[in-house]
Each structure stands twice: as structure tokens, then as C-alpha cells.
Design an enzyme around this catalytic site. Structure first.
Site, PDB file in Angstrom:
ATOM      1  N   ASP A 294      38.708  22.902  11.410  1.00 28.35           N
ATOM      2  CA  ASP A 294      39.961  23.561  11.823  1.00 28.35           C
ATOM      3  C   ASP A 294      40.822  24.039  10.522  1.00 28.35           C
ATOM      4  O   ASP A 294      41.905  23.583  10.385  1.00 28.35           O
ATOM      5  CB  ASP A 294      40.799  22.587  12.500  1.00 28.35           C
TER       6      ASP A 294
ATOM      7  N   GLY B  61      54.490  21.526  15.661  1.00 28.31           N
ATOM      8  CA  GLY B  61      55.072  22.590  14.987  1.00 28.31           C
ATOM      9  C   GLY B  61      54.461  22.042  13.257  1.00 28.31           C
ATOM     10  O   GLY B  61      54.824  22.910  12.272  1.00 28.31           O
TER      11      GLY B  61
ATOM     12  N   HIS C 269      43.349  26.743  14.050  1.00 26.27           N
ATOM     13  CA  HIS C 269      44.180  27.239  15.341  1.00 26.27           C
ATOM     14  C   HIS C 269      45.586  27.681  15.370  1.00 26.27           C
ATOM     15  O   HIS C 269      45.850  28.338  16.307  1.00 26.27           O
ATOM     16  CB  HIS C 269      44.152  25.811  16.190  1.00 26.27           C
TER      17      HIS C 269
ATOM     18  N   SER D  16      51.548  21.787  12.477  1.00 23.24           N
ATOM     19  CA  SER D  16      50.227  22.366  12.217  1.00 23.24           C
ATOM     20  C   SER D  16      49.881  23.071  11.026  1.00 23.24           C
ATOM     21  O   SER D  16      50.918  23.952  10.859  1.00 23.24           O
ATOM     22  CB  SER D  16      49.656  23.189  13.596  1.00 23.24           C
ATOM     23  N   GLY D  17      48.769  22.844  10.626  1.00 20.71           N
ATOM     24  CA  GLY D  17      48.502  23.597   9.383  1.00 20.71           C
ATOM     25  C   GLY D  17      49.106  23.334   8.077  1.00 20.71           C
ATOM     26  O   GLY D  17      48.776  23.521   7.109  1.00 20.71           O
TER      27      GLY D  17
END
Length: 272
Positions: free
Chosen positions: A126, A220, A77, A222-223
Site C-alpha cells: 500500500d 485521515g 489507497h 492514511s499515507g
């Protein structure tokens, strides 16, 4: 009422485009990852800040993990939910987003590969890979993270790091210093019960708690990496920050990650 959300932040980009600001996760305690502390400089050499560049604005948007000199592992995402007219720069060796630490390497992302079964938003698969235009130079401040054994199920505790929001309101407020927290991994069934039957949890996810609240990934992050140490002391990437609940750190509200061990074939078949 708690809501499901991914944990991407593009507040400045959204405002620049005149678009609606993405829903942010909130609930940070005293300006840190919920329950966390400032990381030491160089503590996580595999961590990168993925900064989105749009016109004259550059903003930290996601985290990522260094796999090889040319490849970063992150959340899908982080690729699909950004404007098509900008581009990413991966910043390795970063600690304080607001100053020059003298260890940074900034390299533009040349292409991204999203898992073919990812359908967008909050859900399974994801995971994405980002290729850099030129290779990183490995040193004490910039180094790769190892992958787990295929299909391994992690247990115990894990280490989260990231520049996630420190806001206690619905508007994200991003820290400058890299944050970290040690979190308990949840049994899958306990996580599934907390998420509920309507939640998009899949066996290819892994979750952190505690379900008593007070600790969480947030907007923030994410990933970014969820890691453990192996028997030799090497850092192993067991999870990728994917989604969770708002407010952050609520009771019975786990943070949910891609379980990296379920995607070893995807990673290795696409990394050249």
C-alpha cells in the site's frame, strides 16, 4: 466487533457525490490522536497534508512525506480510493488546517504512481508516489525525510504525526492542529497474532501498539509518516499509515503501516 479498514477520509467528497461514506476509524481520546498531543509548529517539516479538490470543495484526505522537492511518498489507497474527477493538492509547511500559518506551500499533484502489486483496499504493498507540478522550496518549515536502509527492520519507538479524526463516534471529526504520538513498535509475530490468521498482514508491514490499547492512528492519517531519528538526529521514514481496526485504540488492535525499507527499489526506480 472490530473491523479492518484503511484510514482514508473523504467525508465531504463522498457526500457531494451522493456516495456511501467510507467507514471511519474512531476512538480518539480528548480530541487528539489516541494518546497524542498537539504538534509544535514546524516540528515535522517533512509532513504534508494531501487535500482533495472536487468542484468547489477542498478537504484534507491523507498525509504524506516529502522525499525530494518534486516527490511525495504516501499510501496507494489514497490514490485508488478517491473519485477520478478531482485532483490532489499537496500542502507542505502546514500546521493548522483552518488558518494561514505563513509557511504553507500548496502545489498540485501532477501524477501518481501506485505500487504494481497493490490490489486495493486493506492489504500489502500500500505505497504510492506523487509527483508535484513544481518543486517545493526547502526551508525550516518544509524539508525532506530520509529513507531507511533497504530491508532494515525497525525496533523501539517511533513517532506518528497526522491530522487524523478526533471523533469518538462512527462519523469522522477532523482536527485542525497537526497531532503527534510516540508509539512502541511491535514484534512482527506479536502483531500477526493480534491481527489473526485471516488478516492481510505481510512481512512488508510494520505495526505499532501498545496492544493494551489507548494509542492509535485513525481516520485521515492514511499515507502519513511513521518516523524515527537516526544516530545523527535526522528523521527517517520507517512506515506509511496503511490500515487498522475500528474502533481506534482498542485492546489487541495494532495500527499497521507499510514498512518503507521493503520498498526502497520501488521508490528510487520511479523518482526522477
Amino acid at each position: 466487533m472490530m473491523k479492518l479498514t484503511t484510514v482514508l477520509v473523504l467525508a465531504l467528497v463522498a457526500c457531494t457525490l451522493g456516495a456511501e461514506r467510507p467507514v471511519a476509524r474512531v476512538g480518539f481520546n480528548q480530541g487528539r490522536i489516541v494518546g497524542g498531543t498537539d504538534a509544535q509548529k514546524g516540528q515535522f517539516p517533512y509532513q504534508v497534508s494531501l487535500q482533495y479538490v472536487l468542484i468547489f470543495i477542498t478537504q484534507h484526505s491523507c498525509g504524506g512525506s516529502i522525499y525530494t522537492p518534486n516527490w511525495i511518498i504516501t499510501a496507494a489507497h489514497c490514490v485508488t480510493e478517491v473519485p477520478a474527477i478531482g485532483h490532489y493538492v499537496a500542502v507542505a509547511g502546514e500546521h493548522n488546517l483552518n488558518s494561514n500559518d505563513g509557511t504553507e506551500q500548496r502545489i498540485r499533484v501532477s501524477k501518481s504512481i501506485v505500487h504494481p502489486d497493490y490490489t486495493g483496499g486493506v492489504g500489502p504493498n500500500d505505497i504510492a508516489l506523487m509527483k508535484l507540478q513544481s518543486p517545493l522550496t526547502f526551508n525550516a518549515a518544509v524539508a525532506p525525510i530520509s529513507l531507511p536502509a533497504p530491508n532494515a527492520i525497525p525496533t523501539g519507538e517511533a513517532i506518528l504525526s497526522g491530522w487524523g479524526s478526533t471523533s469518538q463516534s462512527n462519523s469522522p471529526s477532523m482536527p485542525n492542529i497537526l497531532q503527534t504520538a510516540t508509539l512502541p513498535l511491535l514484534d512482527y509475530n506479536d502483531c500477526a497474532n493480534a491481527v489473526g490468521s485471516d488478516g492481510p498482514l505481510a512481512p512488508t508491514n510494520v505495526c505499532t501498539g501498545p496492544l493494551t490499547g489507548g494509542y492509535s492512528a485513525c481516520s485521515g492519517d492514511s499515507g502519513g509518516p511513521l518516523a524515527q531519528r537516526d544516530a545523527n538526529g535526522n528523521s527517517v521514514l520507517i512506515g506509511i499509515v496503511s490500515w487498522g481496526f475500528i474502533p481506534c485504540g482498542s485492546v489487541s488492535a495494532p495500527s499497521v503501516y507499510v514498512r518503507v525499507s521493503a520498498f526502497i527499489d520501488f521508490i528510487n526506480s520511479n523518482v526522477d
